[in-house]
Design an enzyme around this catalytic site. Structure first.
Site, PDB file in Angstrom:
ATOM      1  N   THR A   1       0.848  -1.231  -0.030  1.00 34.02           N
ATOM      2  CA  THR A   1      -0.194   0.015  -0.029  1.00 34.02           C
ATOM      3  C   THR A   1       0.882   1.208   0.041  1.00 34.02           C
ATOM      4  O   THR A   1       2.096   1.424   0.638  1.00 34.02           O
ATOM      5  CB  THR A   1      -0.658   0.048   1.137  1.00 34.02           C
ATOM      6  OG1 THR A   1      -1.429   1.299   1.488  1.00 34.02           O
ATOM      7  CG2 THR A   1      -0.016  -0.437   2.453  1.00 34.02           C
ATOM      8  N   ASP A   2       0.023   2.364  -0.620  1.00 32.98           N
ATOM      9  CA  ASP A   2       0.844   3.585  -0.433  1.00 32.98           C
ATOM     10  C   ASP A   2       1.124   4.111   0.860  1.00 32.98           C
ATOM     11  O   ASP A   2       1.617   5.161   1.126  1.00 32.98           O
ATOM     12  CB  ASP A   2       0.333   4.711  -1.348  1.00 32.98           C
ATOM     13  CG  ASP A   2      -1.106   4.854  -0.907  1.00 32.98           C
ATOM     14  OD1 ASP A   2      -2.062   4.310  -0.140  1.00 32.98           O
ATOM     15  OD2 ASP A   2      -1.910   5.822  -1.627  1.00 32.98           O
ATOM     16  N   GLU A   3       0.183   3.589   1.838  1.00 34.49           N
ATOM     17  CA  GLU A   3       0.175   4.154   3.181  1.00 34.49           C
ATOM     18  C   GLU A   3       1.468   3.945   3.971  1.00 34.49           C
ATOM     19  O   GLU A   3       1.893   4.543   4.894  1.00 34.49           O
ATOM     20  CB  GLU A   3      -1.187   3.459   4.062  1.00 34.49           C
ATOM     21  CG  GLU A   3      -2.246   3.742   3.220  1.00 34.49           C
ATOM     22  CD  GLU A   3      -3.567   3.330   4.101  1.00 34.49           C
ATOM     23  OE1 GLU A   3      -3.693   3.209   5.442  1.00 34.49           O
ATOM     24  OE2 GLU A   3      -4.523   3.053   3.336  1.00 34.49           O
TER      25      GLU A   3
ATOM     26  N   TYR B   1      -1.783  -0.557  11.048  1.00 33.69           N
ATOM     27  CA  TYR B   1      -2.151  -1.204   9.657  1.00 33.69           C
ATOM     28  C   TYR B   1      -0.772  -0.833   8.871  1.00 33.69           C
ATOM     29  O   TYR B   1      -0.068  -1.862   8.308  1.00 33.69           O
ATOM     30  CB  TYR B   1      -3.332  -0.579   8.945  1.00 33.69           C
ATOM     31  CG  TYR B   1      -3.338  -0.870   7.502  1.00 33.69           C
ATOM     32  CD1 TYR B   1      -3.500  -2.426   7.055  1.00 33.69           C
ATOM     33  CD2 TYR B   1      -3.140   0.073   6.642  1.00 33.69           C
ATOM     34  CE1 TYR B   1      -3.368  -2.553   5.800  1.00 33.69           C
ATOM     35  CE2 TYR B   1      -3.393  -0.286   5.194  1.00 33.69           C
ATOM     36  CZ  TYR B   1      -3.301  -1.678   4.625  1.00 33.69           C
ATOM     37  OH  TYR B   1      -3.361  -1.841   3.268  1.00 33.69           O
TER      38      TYR B   1
ATOM     39  N   LYS C   1       2.156  -3.120   7.568  1.00 33.08           N
ATOM     40  CA  LYS C   1       2.529  -3.461   5.873  1.00 33.08           C
ATOM     41  C   LYS C   1       3.965  -2.998   5.452  1.00 33.08           C
ATOM     42  O   LYS C   1       4.439  -3.654   4.824  1.00 33.08           O
ATOM     43  CB  LYS C   1       1.412  -2.618   5.002  1.00 33.08           C
ATOM     44  CG  LYS C   1       0.048  -3.149   5.074  1.00 33.08           C
ATOM     45  CD  LYS C   1      -0.112  -4.645   4.283  1.00 33.08           C
ATOM     46  CE  LYS C   1      -0.049  -4.566   3.008  1.00 33.08           C
ATOM     47  NZ  LYS C   1      -0.310  -5.978   2.433  1.00 33.08           N
TER      48      LYS C   1
HETATM   49  P1  NAD Z   1      -9.462  -7.459   2.207  1.00 37.05           P
HETATM   50  O1  NAD Z   1      -9.656  -7.150   3.946  1.00 37.05           O
HETATM   51  O2  NAD Z   1     -10.990  -7.313   1.580  1.00 37.05           O
HETATM   52  O3  NAD Z   1      -9.364  -9.170   2.127  1.00 37.05           O
HETATM   53  C1  NAD Z   1      -8.152  -9.573   2.767  1.00 37.05           C
HETATM   54  C2  NAD Z   1      -8.318 -11.160   2.547  1.00 37.05           C
HETATM   55  O4  NAD Z   1      -7.413 -11.974   3.141  1.00 37.05           O
HETATM   56  C3  NAD Z   1      -9.581 -11.834   3.069  1.00 37.05           C
HETATM   57  O5  NAD Z   1     -10.104 -12.851   2.096  1.00 37.05           O
HETATM   58  C4  NAD Z   1      -9.163 -12.571   4.183  1.00 37.05           C
HETATM   59  O6  NAD Z   1     -10.019 -13.681   4.638  1.00 37.05           O
HETATM   60  C5  NAD Z   1      -7.864 -12.902   3.918  1.00 37.05           C
HETATM   61  N1  NAD Z   1      -6.989 -13.327   5.028  1.00 37.05           N
HETATM   62  C6  NAD Z   1      -6.825 -12.488   6.137  1.00 37.05           C
HETATM   63  N2  NAD Z   1      -6.023 -12.785   7.129  1.00 37.05           N
HETATM   64  C7  NAD Z   1      -5.527 -14.122   6.490  1.00 37.05           C
HETATM   65  C8  NAD Z   1      -4.811 -14.945   7.137  1.00 37.05           C
HETATM   66  N3  NAD Z   1      -4.134 -15.124   8.239  1.00 37.05           N
HETATM   67  N4  NAD Z   1      -4.382 -15.990   6.198  1.00 37.05           N
HETATM   68  C9  NAD Z   1      -5.039 -16.383   4.961  1.00 37.05           C
HETATM   69  N5  NAD Z   1      -5.838 -15.306   4.505  1.00 37.05           N
HETATM   70  C10 NAD Z   1      -6.045 -14.131   5.169  1.00 37.05           C
HETATM   71  O7  NAD Z   1      -8.259  -6.694   1.749  1.00 37.05           O
HETATM   72  P2  NAD Z   1      -8.292  -6.122   0.218  1.00 37.05           P
HETATM   73  O8  NAD Z   1      -8.892  -4.878   0.296  1.00 37.05           O
HETATM   74  O9  NAD Z   1      -8.664  -7.120  -0.814  1.00 37.05           O
HETATM   75  O10 NAD Z   1      -6.683  -5.893   0.385  1.00 37.05           O
HETATM   76  C11 NAD Z   1      -5.760  -6.953  -0.189  1.00 37.05           C
HETATM   77  C12 NAD Z   1      -4.326  -6.571  -0.377  1.00 37.05           C
HETATM   78  O11 NAD Z   1      -4.193  -5.193  -0.870  1.00 37.05           O
HETATM   79  C13 NAD Z   1      -4.006  -6.325   1.182  1.00 37.05           C
HETATM   80  O12 NAD Z   1      -2.526  -6.768   1.190  1.00 37.05           O
HETATM   81  C14 NAD Z   1      -3.920  -4.892   1.530  1.00 37.05           C
HETATM   82  O13 NAD Z   1      -2.936  -4.573   2.327  1.00 37.05           O
HETATM   83  C15 NAD Z   1      -3.454  -4.609  -0.109  1.00 37.05           C
HETATM   84  N6  NAD Z   1      -3.958  -2.998  -0.543  1.00 37.05           N
HETATM   85  C16 NAD Z   1      -5.163  -2.896  -0.495  1.00 37.05           C
HETATM   86  C17 NAD Z   1      -5.844  -1.590  -0.776  1.00 37.05           C
HETATM   87  C18 NAD Z   1      -7.429  -1.323  -0.778  1.00 37.05           C
HETATM   88  O14 NAD Z   1      -7.713  -0.253  -0.998  1.00 37.05           O
HETATM   89  N7  NAD Z   1      -8.082  -2.071  -0.419  1.00 37.05           N
HETATM   90  C19 NAD Z   1      -4.952  -0.677  -1.196  1.00 37.05           C
HETATM   91  C20 NAD Z   1      -3.788  -0.777  -1.102  1.00 37.05           C
HETATM   92  C21 NAD Z   1      -2.948  -2.106  -0.848  1.00 37.05           C
HETATM   93  P1  TYD Z   2     -10.840   4.011   4.162  1.00 33.90           P
HETATM   94  O1  TYD Z   2     -11.891   3.430   3.122  1.00 33.90           O
HETATM   95  O2  TYD Z   2     -10.808   3.167   5.593  1.00 33.90           O
HETATM   96  O3  TYD Z   2      -9.507   3.716   3.582  1.00 33.90           O
HETATM   97  P2  TYD Z   2      -7.931   4.170   4.119  1.00 33.90           P
HETATM   98  O4  TYD Z   2      -7.819   4.772   5.479  1.00 33.90           O
HETATM   99  O5  TYD Z   2      -7.233   2.706   4.139  1.00 33.90           O
HETATM  100  O6  TYD Z   2      -7.397   5.396   3.183  1.00 33.90           O
HETATM  101  O7  TYD Z   2     -10.885   5.694   4.200  1.00 33.90           O
HETATM  102  C1  TYD Z   2     -10.867   6.119   3.250  1.00 33.90           C
HETATM  103  C2  TYD Z   2     -10.915   7.714   3.807  1.00 33.90           C
HETATM  104  O8  TYD Z   2     -12.086   8.052   4.336  1.00 33.90           O
HETATM  105  C3  TYD Z   2      -9.946   7.988   5.120  1.00 33.90           C
HETATM  106  O9  TYD Z   2      -9.345   9.498   4.821  1.00 33.90           O
HETATM  107  C4  TYD Z   2     -11.026   7.868   6.086  1.00 33.90           C
HETATM  108  C5  TYD Z   2     -12.326   8.440   5.718  1.00 33.90           C
HETATM  109  N1  TYD Z   2     -13.353   7.552   6.306  1.00 33.90           N
HETATM  110  C6  TYD Z   2     -14.554   8.578   6.794  1.00 33.90           C
HETATM  111  O10 TYD Z   2     -14.409   9.796   6.619  1.00 33.90           O
HETATM  112  N2  TYD Z   2     -15.626   7.732   7.201  1.00 33.90           N
HETATM  113  C7  TYD Z   2     -15.667   6.760   7.258  1.00 33.90           C
HETATM  114  O11 TYD Z   2     -16.613   5.910   7.919  1.00 33.90           O
HETATM  115  C8  TYD Z   2     -14.525   5.710   6.593  1.00 33.90           C
HETATM  116  C9  TYD Z   2     -14.580   4.312   6.989  1.00 33.90           C
HETATM  117  C10 TYD Z   2     -13.549   6.233   6.261  1.00 33.90           C
END
Ligand code: NAD
Ligand code: TYD
Length: 338
Positions: A123-125, A150, A154
């Site tokens: 992630t960019d975070e 988080y 990561k």
């Molecule tokens: P998500 O939370 O929707 O899904 C995570 C999945 O991992 C779930 O299916 C869960 O059951 C599985 N999981 C969790 N713990 C586990 C374990 N111990 N063993 C096996 N499986 C396990 O997450 P997502 O949004 O699909 O994100 C996927 C990846 O992308 C993550 O690594 C996250 O850090 C990264 N990422 C997500 C975003 C975003 O915007 N969603 C952005 C940047 C990076």
């Molecule tokens: P989120 O979807 O949780 O992603 P991330 O924190 O990983 O960027 O949140 C996106 C943005 O929205 C973040 O600035 C937090 C804000 N946010 C709210 O304002 N209200 C909410 O209920 C949630 C879940 C997020």
């Protein structure tokens, strides 16, 4: 080619498996997922009968199970993680366990199985937070400065992945991407939370002043970026992936969704800010564009509209997800304010 996808029952993993099987029908995909609250096999009904697809339930922290599933694998695409910042503030332990320890267990198994590539999805975070109103962006050269449990977990996983490349020669690649949106996203994240709350006639919680900025990437563009890195990316390299070129703040997104859904802005409820809330993310994706010819193909306004349509058309999917344990989380997180 035989792929092991970890976390394939989550939001991005689901989209990636569906994308991969349609673009690379000759490949085999093994989906290894623990099925935490975020994992949902209902996402994958369109591929469950495909002979090229197999699901194995398991925990990436379980070395024995991971060793068994790694047998014969060519490529690992590692999505499995605890992924929600707010949950990491409520309880950090599962984040350290899955994101750090789980990644290390996978790396050991991948090394032993002599995989051809270990791709780590990050992630960019990990880069921290940028100032509002500046032209600053995160790039592959930005120093790590994670600020939530988080992002710290990561960051730890990214460091381990690079360590296994430098120390043991494991052929790794990493992508650090921005906030994804699209189908099958768990409705604890901003965009699906807003859409589904509005359908339910509930208020929409906006943290702080609503001026925080994220870079938004349509999930299919993310899948294409990983595909590009797997086919043409250089081993040992990191690629930053983003979707927008102009800042869009949270309140603007919330108002766009309200307007798309024909609702009223009185639905907005400003609530207590997230602890340590990162102010602004922006990604410079010029390296992946210049080196691999990737760029985002889905513009935010069009694909936000399509995403709203998807949630409207798939109400049983998210109503099911929002029942049960989600309610307990929602009450704890928002303390009855929305
Ligand atoms: P998500 O939370 O929707 O899904 C995570 C999945 O991992 C779930 O299916 C869960 O059951 C599985 N999981 C969790 N713990 C586990 C374990 N111990 N063993 C096996 N499986 C396990 O997450 P997502 O949004 O699909 O994100 C996927 C990846 O992308 C993550 O690594 C996250 O850090 C990264 N990422 C997500 C975003 C975003 O915007 N969603 C952005 C940047 C990076
Ligand atoms: P989120 O979807 O949780 O992603 P991330 O924190 O990983 O960027 O949140 C996106 C943005 O929205 C973040 O600035 C937090 C804000 N946010 C709210 O304002 N209200 C909410 O209920 C949630 C879940 C997020």
């Amino acid at each position: 080619m035989k792929l092991l996808v970890t976390g394939g029952a989550g939001f991005i993993g689901t989209n990636f498996i569906i994308y991969w099987l349609s673009h690379h029908p000759e490949d085999t995909v093994v989906n290894f997922d623990k099925l935490t609250y975020a994992g949902n096999l209902n996402n994958l009904t369109s591929v469950e009968k495909n002979p090229q697809y197999r699901f194995v339930q398991g925990d990436i922290c379980d070395a024995k199970a991971v060793g068994a599933v790694m047998d014969g694998i060519d490529i690992v695409v590692h999505f499995a993680a605890e992924s929600h910042v707010d949950r990491s503030i409520l309880e950090a332990a599962p984040f350290v366990m899955t994101n750090v320890v789980g990644t290390q267990v996978l790396l050991d198994a991948a090394l032993k199985a002599k995989v051809r590539r270990f791709h780590h999805v990050s992630t960019d975070e990990v880069f921290g937070s940028l100032e509002l109103g500046t032209p600053d962006t995160f790039s592959e050269r930005t120093l790590y400065n994670p600020r939530s449990p988080y992002s710290a977990s990561k960051a730890g996983s990214d460091h381990l992945v690079r360590a296994y490349y430098h120390t043991f020669g494991l052929p790794v690649t990493i992508t650090n991407c921005s906030n994804n949106y699209g189908p099958y996203q768990f409705p604890e994240k901003l965009i699906p939370l807003v859409i589904t709350n509005l359908v339910e006639g509930k208020k929409v919680p906006v943290y702080g002043d609503g001026l925080n900025v994220r870079d938004w990437l349509y999930v299919e563009d993310h899948c294409r970026a990983i595909d590009a890195v797997l086919s043409d990316g250089k081993v040992g390299e990191t690629y930053c992936v983003g979707g927008t070129t102009e800042d869009i703040n949270n309140i603007t997104i919330v108002k766009k969704i309200i307007s798309l859904m024909g609702k009223d802005e009185s639905s907005i409820e400003f609530v207590k800010d997230r602890l340590g809330h990162d102010r602004r993310y922006a990604v410079d994706w010029s390296k992946i564009k210049n080196d691999l010819g990737w760029k985002p193909q889905h513009d935010f306004d069009t694909w936000l509209t399509r995403t709203v349509e998807w949630y409207r058309a798939n109400e049983p999917w998210w109503r099911d997800v929002k029942s049960g344990a989600y309610q307990t989380y929602y009450t704890t997180q928002y303390q009855g304010t929305v």
